[in-house]
Write a protein that holds these residues in place. Sequence first.
Motif, PDB file in Angstrom:
ATOM      1  N   SER A  24       0.958  -1.086   0.068  1.00  0.00           N
ATOM      2  CA  SER A  24      -0.153  -0.011  -0.022  1.00  0.00           C
ATOM      3  C   SER A  24       0.801   1.330   0.108  1.00  0.00           C
ATOM      4  CB  SER A  24      -0.939   0.024   1.073  1.00  0.00           C
ATOM      5  OG  SER A  24      -1.699   1.035   1.314  1.00  0.00           O
ATOM      6  N   GLY A  25       1.884   1.147   0.701  1.00  0.00           N
ATOM      7  CA  GLY A  25       2.812   2.470   0.705  1.00  0.00           C
ATOM      8  C   GLY A  25       3.457   2.800  -0.462  1.00  0.00           C
ATOM      9  N   ALA A  26       3.971   1.566  -1.225  1.00  0.00           N
ATOM     10  CA  ALA A  26       4.714   1.541  -2.342  1.00  0.00           C
ATOM     11  C   ALA A  26       3.729   2.086  -3.439  1.00  0.00           C
ATOM     12  CB  ALA A  26       5.312   0.084  -2.845  1.00  0.00           C
ATOM     13  N   THR A  27       2.492   1.735  -3.459  1.00  0.00           N
ATOM     14  CA  THR A  27       1.633   2.438  -4.383  1.00  0.00           C
ATOM     15  C   THR A  27       1.556   4.098  -4.364  1.00  0.00           C
ATOM     16  OG1 THR A  27      -0.538   2.037  -2.907  1.00  0.00           O
ATOM     17  CG2 THR A  27       0.265   0.552  -4.619  1.00  0.00           C
ATOM     18  N   ALA A  28       1.948   4.429  -3.161  1.00  0.00           N
ATOM     19  CA  ALA A  28       2.251   6.071  -2.892  1.00  0.00           C
ATOM     20  C   ALA A  28       3.232   6.597  -3.795  1.00  0.00           C
ATOM     21  CB  ALA A  28       1.924   6.453  -1.551  1.00  0.00           C
ATOM     22  N   LEU A  29       3.956   5.831  -3.715  1.00  0.00           N
ATOM     23  CA  LEU A  29       5.402   6.163  -4.584  1.00  0.00           C
ATOM     24  C   LEU A  29       5.169   5.963  -6.160  1.00  0.00           C
ATOM     25  CD1 LEU A  29       8.382   4.591  -2.958  1.00  0.00           C
ATOM     26  CD2 LEU A  29       7.779   7.001  -3.264  1.00  0.00           C
ATOM     27  N   ALA A  30       4.308   4.912  -6.293  1.00  0.00           N
ATOM     28  CA  ALA A  30       4.043   4.936  -7.685  1.00  0.00           C
ATOM     29  C   ALA A  30       3.148   5.765  -8.252  1.00  0.00           C
ATOM     30  CB  ALA A  30       3.194   3.321  -7.995  1.00  0.00           C
ATOM     31  N   THR A  31       2.031   6.246  -7.422  1.00  0.00           N
ATOM     32  CA  THR A  31       1.246   7.356  -7.630  1.00  0.00           C
ATOM     33  C   THR A  31       2.100   8.770  -8.030  1.00  0.00           C
ATOM     34  OG1 THR A  31      -0.518   6.511  -6.363  1.00  0.00           O
ATOM     35  CG2 THR A  31      -0.851   8.921  -7.041  1.00  0.00           C
ATOM     36  N   GLY A  32       3.058   9.062  -7.147  1.00  0.00           N
ATOM     37  CA  GLY A  32       3.913  10.271  -7.292  1.00  0.00           C
ATOM     38  C   GLY A  32       4.674  10.018  -8.687  1.00  0.00           C
ATOM     39  N   LEU A  75       6.125  11.331   1.337  1.00  0.00           N
ATOM     40  CA  LEU A  75       5.976  11.294   2.891  1.00  0.00           C
ATOM     41  C   LEU A  75       5.117  10.358   3.231  1.00  0.00           C
ATOM     42  CD1 LEU A  75       6.341  12.705   5.609  1.00  0.00           C
ATOM     43  CD2 LEU A  75       4.524  14.192   4.914  1.00  0.00           C
ATOM     44  N   VAL A  76       3.939  10.089   2.630  1.00  0.00           N
ATOM     45  CA  VAL A  76       3.065   8.974   2.952  1.00  0.00           C
ATOM     46  C   VAL A  76       3.598   7.572   2.872  1.00  0.00           C
ATOM     47  CG1 VAL A  76       1.047   7.650   1.992  1.00  0.00           C
ATOM     48  CG2 VAL A  76       0.829  10.368   2.368  1.00  0.00           C
ATOM     49  N   ALA A  77       4.617   7.289   1.789  1.00  0.00           N
ATOM     50  CA  ALA A  77       5.357   6.176   1.751  1.00  0.00           C
ATOM     51  C   ALA A  77       6.084   5.880   2.848  1.00  0.00           C
ATOM     52  CB  ALA A  77       5.893   6.162   0.291  1.00  0.00           C
ATOM     53  N   LEU A  78       6.752   6.900   3.110  1.00  0.00           N
ATOM     54  CA  LEU A  78       7.927   6.722   4.328  1.00  0.00           C
ATOM     55  C   LEU A  78       7.024   6.609   5.674  1.00  0.00           C
ATOM     56  CD1 LEU A  78      10.166   9.643   3.495  1.00  0.00           C
ATOM     57  CD2 LEU A  78      10.834   6.934   3.304  1.00  0.00           C
ATOM     58  N   VAL A  79       5.865   7.227   5.859  1.00  0.00           N
ATOM     59  CA  VAL A  79       5.115   6.978   6.917  1.00  0.00           C
ATOM     60  C   VAL A  79       4.479   5.310   7.113  1.00  0.00           C
ATOM     61  CG1 VAL A  79       3.283   7.521   8.290  1.00  0.00           C
ATOM     62  CG2 VAL A  79       4.714   9.511   7.574  1.00  0.00           C
ATOM     63  N   HIS A  80       4.071   5.035   6.225  1.00  0.00           N
ATOM     64  CA  HIS A  80       3.691   3.759   5.829  1.00  0.00           C
ATOM     65  C   HIS A  80       4.649   2.651   6.127  1.00  0.00           C
ATOM     66  CE1 HIS A  80      -0.377   3.970   4.008  1.00  0.00           C
ATOM     67  NE2 HIS A  80      -0.549   2.506   4.196  1.00  0.00           N
ATOM     68  N   LEU A  81       6.102   2.895   5.506  1.00  0.00           N
ATOM     69  CA  LEU A  81       7.157   2.076   5.659  1.00  0.00           C
ATOM     70  C   LEU A  81       7.224   2.038   7.302  1.00  0.00           C
ATOM     71  CD1 LEU A  81       9.418   0.304   4.740  1.00  0.00           C
ATOM     72  CD2 LEU A  81      10.866   2.592   4.577  1.00  0.00           C
TER      73      LEU A  81
END
Length: 148
Positions: A24-32, A75-81
């Motif tokens: 889920s967090g990795a998809t935030a990076l993919a969205t970026g 930021l969202v990806a890092l917080v998810h991680l």
Amino acid sequence: MTTATGKSTPPPTIVAAFFGFLVSGATALATGLLLLGARQEALDAVRSGSPSMSREEAEFATTVTLGVAVGIALLVALVHLWLSFKLKAGRNRARVVLTLFTLVQAASLITGQGNVVGYVSVAAAAVAVVLAYLPASNAYVASVERAG
């Protein structure tokens, strides 16, 4: 389960939830990254929304907007991680915050702000939330909190 060092080993449900939240967090990076790939479309939208803007102003506005969006995605990806690792360590607060994040993600899809990547992210997070609250997960989190 406790290891020879006295530390609890997370059950398979927590490990699977951990990986679900990582996805889920990795998809935030993919969205970026998808946003960066859509720079021309964003520029066209800015120019059509504000026809009085000069080309330079529109390009600057597009760059700033995309920069902020990518920064938020990172930021969202890092917080998810970070929260995923805290969940794996048995921290109930991480589980609660990840659940809240998942609810916010789902709400954004319901309001029409979603794309395929967003649906994949919410699906992975929803499965992870369920796994994080199964009896084995609850017992693990409770044992970590008691030891704590």
